[in-house]
Every structure is written in structure tokens, then in C-alpha cells.
Write a protein that holds these residues in place. Structure first.
Motif, PDB file in Angstrom:
ATOM      1  N   LEU A 193       0.897  -1.384  -0.057  1.00 38.68           N
ATOM      2  CA  LEU A 193       0.198  -0.134  -0.349  1.00 38.68           C
ATOM      3  C   LEU A 193       0.381   1.316   0.255  1.00 38.68           C
ATOM      4  O   LEU A 193       0.998   2.417  -0.955  1.00 38.68           O
ATOM      5  CB  LEU A 193      -1.312  -0.167   1.103  1.00 38.68           C
ATOM      6  N   ARG A 194       1.674   1.094   0.860  1.00 39.95           N
ATOM      7  CA  ARG A 194       2.634   2.340   0.662  1.00 39.95           C
ATOM      8  C   ARG A 194       3.480   2.325  -0.345  1.00 39.95           C
ATOM      9  O   ARG A 194       3.796   3.356  -1.719  1.00 39.95           O
ATOM     10  CB  ARG A 194       3.336   2.359   1.908  1.00 39.95           C
ATOM     11  N   PRO A 195       4.117   1.356  -0.962  1.00 34.97           N
ATOM     12  CA  PRO A 195       4.830   1.869  -2.760  1.00 34.97           C
ATOM     13  C   PRO A 195       4.095   2.796  -3.126  1.00 34.97           C
ATOM     14  O   PRO A 195       4.206   2.651  -4.440  1.00 34.97           O
ATOM     15  CB  PRO A 195       5.767   0.337  -2.445  1.00 34.97           C
ATOM     16  N   LEU A 196       2.733   1.574  -3.435  1.00 31.79           N
ATOM     17  CA  LEU A 196       1.845   1.797  -4.169  1.00 31.79           C
ATOM     18  C   LEU A 196       1.352   3.613  -4.111  1.00 31.79           C
ATOM     19  O   LEU A 196       0.091   3.967  -4.666  1.00 31.79           O
ATOM     20  CB  LEU A 196       0.441   0.654  -4.699  1.00 31.79           C
ATOM     21  N   GLY A 197       0.869   4.322  -2.745  1.00 32.01           N
ATOM     22  CA  GLY A 197       0.654   5.086  -2.799  1.00 32.01           C
ATOM     23  C   GLY A 197       1.430   6.514  -3.295  1.00 32.01           C
ATOM     24  O   GLY A 197       2.096   6.144  -4.504  1.00 32.01           O
ATOM     25  N   PRO A 198       1.262   7.317  -3.198  1.00 30.63           N
ATOM     26  CA  PRO A 198       1.492   8.661  -3.438  1.00 30.63           C
ATOM     27  C   PRO A 198       2.673   8.978  -3.565  1.00 30.63           C
ATOM     28  O   PRO A 198       3.338  10.218  -4.325  1.00 30.63           O
ATOM     29  CB  PRO A 198       0.548  10.115  -2.833  1.00 30.63           C
ATOM     30  N   ASP A 199       3.431   8.765  -2.615  1.00 33.45           N
ATOM     31  CA  ASP A 199       4.753   8.778  -2.276  1.00 33.45           C
ATOM     32  C   ASP A 199       5.931   7.635  -2.066  1.00 33.45           C
ATOM     33  O   ASP A 199       6.731   7.786  -1.718  1.00 33.45           O
ATOM     34  CB  ASP A 199       4.888   9.307  -1.093  1.00 33.45           C
ATOM     35  N   GLY A 200       4.885   6.400  -3.200  1.00 38.61           N
ATOM     36  CA  GLY A 200       5.470   5.507  -3.217  1.00 38.61           C
ATOM     37  C   GLY A 200       6.344   5.557  -4.434  1.00 38.61           C
ATOM     38  O   GLY A 200       6.134   5.968  -5.508  1.00 38.61           O
ATOM     39  N   ASP A 201       7.740   4.172  -4.799  1.00 32.71           N
ATOM     40  CA  ASP A 201       7.987   4.322  -6.136  1.00 32.71           C
ATOM     41  C   ASP A 201       7.350   3.191  -7.135  1.00 32.71           C
ATOM     42  O   ASP A 201       8.113   3.331  -8.357  1.00 32.71           O
ATOM     43  CB  ASP A 201       9.234   3.915  -5.450  1.00 32.71           C
ATOM     44  N   GLY A 202       5.888   2.419  -6.677  1.00 29.46           N
ATOM     45  CA  GLY A 202       5.881   1.743  -7.519  1.00 29.46           C
ATOM     46  C   GLY A 202       6.246   0.080  -7.486  1.00 29.46           C
ATOM     47  O   GLY A 202       5.646  -0.301  -8.236  1.00 29.46           O
ATOM     48  N   ARG A 203       6.965  -0.093  -6.382  1.00 27.30           N
ATOM     49  CA  ARG A 203       7.215  -1.038  -6.587  1.00 27.30           C
ATOM     50  C   ARG A 203       7.330  -2.322  -5.252  1.00 27.30           C
ATOM     51  O   ARG A 203       7.017  -1.981  -4.074  1.00 27.30           O
ATOM     52  CB  ARG A 203       8.698  -1.373  -6.208  1.00 27.30           C
ATOM     53  N   TYR A 204       6.458  -2.890  -5.948  1.00 21.81           N
ATOM     54  CA  TYR A 204       5.666  -3.747  -4.606  1.00 21.81           C
ATOM     55  C   TYR A 204       6.055  -5.381  -4.397  1.00 21.81           C
ATOM     56  O   TYR A 204       6.285  -5.602  -5.758  1.00 21.81           O
ATOM     57  CB  TYR A 204       3.889  -3.954  -4.499  1.00 21.81           C
ATOM     58  N   ARG A 205       5.144  -5.574  -3.461  1.00 22.15           N
ATOM     59  CA  ARG A 205       5.821  -7.142  -3.301  1.00 22.15           C
ATOM     60  C   ARG A 205       4.363  -7.728  -3.423  1.00 22.15           C
ATOM     61  O   ARG A 205       3.564  -7.717  -2.758  1.00 22.15           O
ATOM     62  CB  ARG A 205       6.292  -7.204  -1.754  1.00 22.15           C
TER      63      ARG A 205
END
Length: 223
Positions: free
Chosen positions: A95-107
Motif C-alpha cells: 500500500l505505501r509503495p503504490l501510494g502517493p509517495d511510493g516508487d510503485g515497486r510492490y511485493r
């Protein structure tokens, strides 16, 4: 006349397309066991996929080890609600990586409950404008609810869910009696604890009554 299931799905897909978040749109598909969450999320993905990248994840990929899940007892409703899932891994890995301040890299996963082992899955990169459809129980609990951009809650009466579970979960538990014991002692009371603490029917953006899965009834549609 009530809308058909196809019309409800189309309206949901259109509502997601209308959202203007610059980051990945993080959508929770919440509800009790056997309410139809996975089916609805998959059907939404089929509608959205031709126009945007869809990331399909579910809470079953984020279990705690069995020793943690069962530490209050195998039939404990508190254990089901409090100990089943690794919410920190969901927040930090998805949720954080895909959020407004994330880099889009998720597990996409951290644990395989079937063999009770952690999994080492390489991070994946979300495309610009992607939509995360994440289905599972307890998604609007306090630890998670502020991270969703949109939430859908599927309501099913306890006896309706149990009737479905007698068929769906029979291969897992081995007998109808075992299914009923697990639901009446652990799953249904655990959902009562969740509703008492998190009030998902009030907090969700969209609430659908899925007692008849072929004709969902809109109970709430905010925004």
C-alpha cells in the motif's frame, strides 16, 4: 427495477476510471468469508484490464505463520481477527509503495499458508495509472483503512455465507461438520469482532448486499 450484476460491475469499473489519483489506485474488496469478494474482484479486473494495468492481489498471500495464527487456539475468533494476517507487510510491501509517495515497486506475496513458509517473490513495478484490486477479509480495520483510495464491502448474512461454505470449503476441512464448526466458532464470531471495531458497512465507499450473488443490491454508494 434493481440493477443487474453486470450493470453494478460496469458502474464500479466506471467509478474507478473516474478517479484522478496520480498514483496507483488502491481498491479494497472487503467482506466476510464466502461473500463473493474474489469473484467480484476478478470480474472487475476483466472489465478494467483492457484499458489499464490491473494488479490483482489478495490477503491470502499475507498470512502469518500457523504458530501465530493459532496461538489463541484453532477455533478462537480473536485469533482469527487479530492474528491471521501480516498487516505491516501489506502496508509496507504494497500500500505505501503504490501510494502517493511510493516508487510503485510492490511485493505481491510474503507467505504461503498452504506450506506454512515465507516466500521470496521479487518486487514488481506498477505502471502509471495502474489499479490495485485487493480482496480479503478485515481490509477496513484501523491498521489498513487509511491506505485505500476506494473500498467496496460485500455484505452476506451469516447463514448465507455458511451455506456457501458447506460446499466451497468442504475439500479444505473434510466434512460439513468441520466446516460448520470452523465458521460458527471462529469465522463468524471473528467477523462480529471486526464489525464492532471497524464498522465497515459505514466506512466503505460502496456496500453491496450479495446474498444473491447474481443480483447484488446497492446498500451504500458514497462519493
Amino acid at each position: 427495477m434493481s440493477p443487474t450484476r453486470a450493470e453494478v460491475l460496469t458502474a464500479l469499473a466506471d467509478a474507478l476510471f473516474e478517479r484522478g489519483e496520480p498514483h496507483c489506485l488502491r481498491v479494497a474488496i472487503d467482506g466476510p468469508d464466502a461473500a463473493g469478494k474474489t469473484t467480484l474482484a476478478d470480474d472487475l479486473a476483466a472489465l478494467i484490464g483492457p484499458r489499464r494495468q490491473v494488479i490483482r492481489l489478495g490477503i491470502d498471500r499475507f498470512h502469518h505463520p500457523e504458530a501465530v495464527r493459532r496461538r489463541r487456539g484453532p477455533l478462537s475468533p480473536e485469533g482469527f481477527y487479530l492474528d491471521s494476517f501480516d498487516h505491516e507487510a501489506i502496508v509496507d510491501g504494497v500500500l505505501r509503495p503504490l501510494g502517493p509517495d511510493g516508487d510503485g515497486r510492490y511485493r505481491p506475496a510474503v507467505f504461503d499458508y498452504r506450506c506454512d513458509q515465507a516466500v521470496n517473490v521479487a518486487p514488481q513495478q506498477a505502471a502509471a495509472g495502474a489499479v490495485l484490486l485487493f480482496d480479503g477479509v478485515f481490509l477496513l480495520r484501523p491498521e489498513l483503512r487509511d491506505f485505500w483510495d476506494m473500498s467496496v464491502y460485500l455484505h452476506a448474512d451469516p447463514e448465507v455465507a455458511l451455506t456457501r461454505a458447506r460446499v466451497r470449503d468442504l475439500p479444505v476441512f473434510g466434512s460439513v461438520e468441520a466446516v460448520e464448526e470452523r465458521y460458527r466458532c471462529r469465522y463468524l464470531p471473528g467477523q462480529e469482532l471486526y464489525r464492532a471495531e471497524a464498522d465497515p458497512l459505514r466506512r466503505a465507499d460502496v456496500v453491496l448486499d450479495t446474498n444473491d450473488p447474481t443480483a447484488p443490491v446497492i446498500m451504500r454508494w458514497s462519493g
